[in-house]
Design a protein around this motif. Structure first.
Motif, short mmCIF file in Angstrom:
data_model
loop_
_atom_site.label_atom_id
_atom_site.label_comp_id
_atom_site.label_asym_id
_atom_site.label_seq_id
_atom_site.Cartn_x
_atom_site.Cartn_y
_atom_site.Cartn_z
N PHE A 314 1.11 36.48 -6.51
CA PHE A 314 -0.19 36.44 -7.16
C PHE A 314 -0.15 37.10 -8.53
O PHE A 314 -0.79 36.63 -9.48
N ILE A 315 0.58 38.21 -8.67
CA ILE A 315 0.65 38.90 -9.97
C ILE A 315 1.28 37.98 -11.01
O ILE A 315 0.79 37.88 -12.15
N LEU A 316 2.36 37.30 -10.64
CA LEU A 316 2.99 36.36 -11.57
C LEU A 316 2.04 35.23 -11.93
O LEU A 316 1.95 34.82 -13.09
N PHE A 317 1.32 34.73 -10.93
CA PHE A 317 0.40 33.63 -11.19
C PHE A 317 -0.75 34.05 -12.10
O PHE A 317 -1.12 33.31 -13.02
N ILE A 318 -1.31 35.22 -11.86
CA ILE A 318 -2.46 35.63 -12.67
C ILE A 318 -2.05 35.92 -14.10
O ILE A 318 -2.78 35.63 -15.06
N PHE A 319 -0.83 36.47 -14.29
CA PHE A 319 -0.35 36.68 -15.66
C PHE A 319 -0.08 35.34 -16.35
O PHE A 319 -0.31 35.20 -17.56
N THR A 320 0.41 34.37 -15.60
CA THR A 320 0.61 33.03 -16.17
C THR A 320 -0.72 32.43 -16.58
O THR A 320 -0.84 31.82 -17.66
N PHE A 321 -1.73 32.59 -15.75
CA PHE A 321 -3.06 32.06 -16.08
C PHE A 321 -3.62 32.75 -17.33
O PHE A 321 -4.21 32.08 -18.19
N PHE A 322 -3.45 34.06 -17.43
CA PHE A 322 -3.92 34.77 -18.63
C PHE A 322 -3.17 34.28 -19.88
O PHE A 322 -3.75 34.18 -20.97
N ALA A 323 -1.87 33.99 -19.72
CA ALA A 323 -1.09 33.48 -20.86
C ALA A 323 -1.61 32.12 -21.30
O ALA A 323 -1.73 31.84 -22.50
N LEU A 324 -1.93 31.27 -20.32
CA LEU A 324 -2.49 29.96 -20.68
C LEU A 324 -3.84 30.11 -21.37
O LEU A 324 -4.13 29.41 -22.35
N MET A 325 -4.66 31.01 -20.87
CA MET A 325 -5.98 31.22 -21.48
C MET A 325 -5.84 31.76 -22.91
O MET A 325 -6.56 31.32 -23.82
N ALA A 326 -4.93 32.71 -23.09
CA ALA A 326 -4.72 33.25 -24.44
C ALA A 326 -4.18 32.16 -25.38
O ALA A 326 -4.56 32.11 -26.56
N LEU A 327 -3.34 31.29 -24.87
CA LEU A 327 -2.81 30.21 -25.69
C LEU A 327 -3.91 29.23 -26.08
O LEU A 327 -3.94 28.73 -27.22
N VAL A 328 -4.82 28.96 -25.16
CA VAL A 328 -5.95 28.07 -25.46
C VAL A 328 -6.82 28.67 -26.57
O VAL A 328 -7.21 27.98 -27.53
N MET A 329 -7.12 29.95 -26.48
CA MET A 329 -7.95 30.60 -27.50
C MET A 329 -7.25 30.65 -28.86
O MET A 329 -7.87 30.44 -29.90
N HIS A 330 -5.94 30.91 -28.82
CA HIS A 330 -5.18 30.95 -30.08
C HIS A 330 -5.12 29.59 -30.75
O HIS A 330 -5.32 29.47 -31.98
N GLN A 331 -4.87 28.56 -29.98
CA GLN A 331 -4.79 27.22 -30.55
C GLN A 331 -6.15 26.71 -31.02
O GLN A 331 -6.24 25.94 -31.98
N LYS A 332 -7.21 27.17 -30.37
CA LYS A 332 -8.54 26.76 -30.80
C LYS A 332 -8.86 27.33 -32.18
O LYS A 332 -9.53 26.68 -32.99
N ARG A 333 -8.39 28.54 -32.47
CA ARG A 333 -8.59 29.10 -33.80
C ARG A 333 -7.83 28.30 -34.86
O ARG A 333 -8.24 28.28 -36.03
N LYS A 334 -6.75 27.67 -34.47
CA LYS A 334 -5.97 26.86 -35.40
C LYS A 334 -6.47 25.43 -35.49
O LYS A 334 -5.87 24.60 -36.17
N GLY A 335 -7.55 25.13 -34.77
CA GLY A 335 -8.12 23.78 -34.83
C GLY A 335 -7.48 22.82 -33.86
O GLY A 335 -7.44 21.60 -34.13
N LEU A 336 -6.98 23.30 -32.73
CA LEU A 336 -6.31 22.45 -31.74
C LEU A 336 -7.00 22.59 -30.40
O LEU A 336 -7.48 23.67 -30.03
N LEU A 337 -7.04 21.50 -29.65
CA LEU A 337 -7.62 21.46 -28.32
C LEU A 337 -6.62 20.90 -27.34
O LEU A 337 -5.66 20.22 -27.71
N MET A 338 -6.83 21.15 -26.05
CA MET A 338 -5.94 20.65 -25.01
C MET A 338 -6.06 19.14 -24.88
O MET A 338 -7.16 18.58 -24.97
N ASP A 339 -4.92 18.49 -24.65
CA ASP A 339 -4.95 17.07 -24.33
C ASP A 339 -5.13 16.91 -22.82
O ASP A 339 -5.39 17.87 -22.10
N SER A 340 -5.02 15.69 -22.32
CA SER A 340 -5.29 15.43 -20.90
C SER A 340 -4.30 16.15 -19.99
O SER A 340 -4.68 16.66 -18.93
N ASN A 341 -3.03 16.23 -20.39
CA ASN A 341 -2.05 16.94 -19.56
C ASN A 341 -2.33 18.44 -19.53
O ASN A 341 -2.21 19.08 -18.47
N GLY A 342 -2.69 19.02 -20.66
CA GLY A 342 -3.01 20.44 -20.69
C GLY A 342 -4.24 20.77 -19.87
O GLY A 342 -4.27 21.78 -19.15
N ARG A 343 -5.26 19.93 -19.96
CA ARG A 343 -6.46 20.18 -19.17
C ARG A 343 -6.19 20.04 -17.68
O ARG A 343 -6.74 20.78 -16.86
#
Length: 401
Positions: A314-343
């Motif tokens: 669970f610890i590994l999974f929750i850190f992975t989820f936080f990494a994905l969330m941080a990546l989504v927020m970072h890419q959104k600032r750069k003007g990028l959104l998730m495609d269908s595979n990312g979503r």
């Protein structure tokens, strides 16, 4: 006009067009007069050195070479390189310039090809790979212990590999292959060295887990209870000599700790690397998540729930989820959104968190499982729950019949 030695008309640094545009006219004192066509007159010093050897001090100075390059950039470099053979400032500079030019051309060409490949790759939903990935996870990973229990023991003796072991062997081959295919289809060029290291570590960890898990599940037929620790199991605690118990604990460590760590850490790291390439510019029209992806989100999320709870990661999974969330927020600032595979991957992780919360809430007051999982993070294993409650239920029904 640029005065250069007549014999250097065929000097390799001049292009064919420059040679055609150049007109050589021999003069009386053994010099050559070059009229460099459309490049315009190239300024020259008052006197060029004769073809006969002369001391290096007679060569044009740096100031004149800089002025020549500013005046005629097309031919300034060529005139500068037409120094006397053997001069310390002629051949080494020419070789360095050529190597730099070649490196620049190859580098720009390589990056240009990579950019064209990235632009040409279609960020559509990879239904075939995600379907095969989910199917083989359910059949080869979740179905592995089920096949070991359901199939007759006479087909697979206890001193031979079981059906679940063959399932695990197939999983160790098919899963890395599908992960590599997902990386190949990524819209962006991802770090291949990191991917290869993760795949190698993944196969090694899954192979370690194969051996430990095979022995542990074979012990079930001898009365081993998964909801108890190794030393508390009835068939283990009375072993003589007691050093055998240490051997079983070492086997449990390879299975549940080392094997799981080397298996799951590279697994989620590869998913993070793949997810980093699943973004498109906001200016592009963001397509709706396809129906095929919606149909696969449920089975995929349910498998991740089983993976996290049974693997105790669970610890590994929750850190992975936080990494994905941080990546989504970072890419959104750069003007990028998730495609269908990312979503698809991100929504699967969100549903997995909900399923884990429901599972923990359901078994929150189970005193026996609480004893086996005494830590702050209480997430029981599904097979421990089965051996504690479901197997006793089946045995009670058998006795009543």
């Amino acid at each position: 006009m640029c005065r250069v030695p007549f014999r250097l008309l065929a000097f390799p640094c001049l292009s064919r067009a420059q040679r055609r545009a150049a007109t050589a006219v021999g003069d009386g004192d053994g010099r050559a007069l070059l009229s460099l066509g459309r490049g315009g007159p190239c300024p020259a010093p008052a006197a060029w050195p004769r073809l006969a050897p002369s001391p290096p001090s007679s060569f044009p100075g740096r100031a004149w070479r800089a002025a020549a390059e500013r005046k005629a950039p097309e031919f300034g470099g060529a005139c500068r390189r037409h120094a006397r053979p053997g001069s310390p400032s002629a051949l080494p500079m020419s070789g360095v310039r050529r190597r730099q030019a070649a490196a620049g051309v190859s580098s720009s060409g390589r990056h240009g090809v990579a950019q064209e490949e990235d632009a040409c790759r279609n960020p559509r939903f990879h239904f075939d790979l995600w379907f095969y990935f989910t199917l083989q996870n359910w059949v080869l990973d979740f179905g592995r212990p089920i096949a070991m229990i359901v199939l007759p023991l006479e087909w697979f003796p206890l001193n031979k590999p079981s059906a679940g072991d063959y399932f695990h062997m197939a999983y160790n081959v098919i899963t890395p292959f599908i992960l590599l295919k997902l990386i190949e289809r990524s819209p962006k060029t991802l770090p291949r060295s990191m991917v290869y290291i993760c795949i190698i570590t993944f196969v090694m960890g899954a192979s370690i887990h194969l051996v430990g898990d095979s022995v542990n599940h074979r012990l079930i037929f001898s009365g081993y209870q998964l909801h108890l620790s190794v030393r508390e199991n009835p068939i283990i605690k009375n072993l003589k000599p007691e050093t055998l118990i240490d051997s079983f604990e070492l086997l449990y460590y390879y299975d549940e700790y080392l094997g799981h760590s080397m298996w799951y850490i590279p697994f989620f790291l590869i998913l993070c690397i793949y997810f980093s390439g699943c973004f498109i510019p906001i200016k592009e029209e963001q397509q709706r998540i396809p129906v095929s992806a919606l149909l696969l989100i449920g089975p995929s999320s349910l498998y991740y729930w089983y993976l996290v709870t049974e693997g105790q990661i669970f610890i590994l999974f929750i850190f992975t989820f936080f990494a994905l969330m941080a990546l989504v927020m970072h890419q959104k600032r750069k003007g990028l959104l998730m495609d269908s595979n990312g979503r698809f991957l991100f929504y699967s992780f969100i549903i997995t968190l909900v399923l884990i919360a429901l599972w923990v809430g359901w078994l929150w007051n189970d005193k026996i499982l609480r004893k086996k999982y005494p830590g702050v993070i209480y997430i029981p294993e599904p097979w421990a729950f089965y051996t504690l409650h479901m197997s006793n239920l089946h045995s009670a029904k058998g006795e009543s019949i």
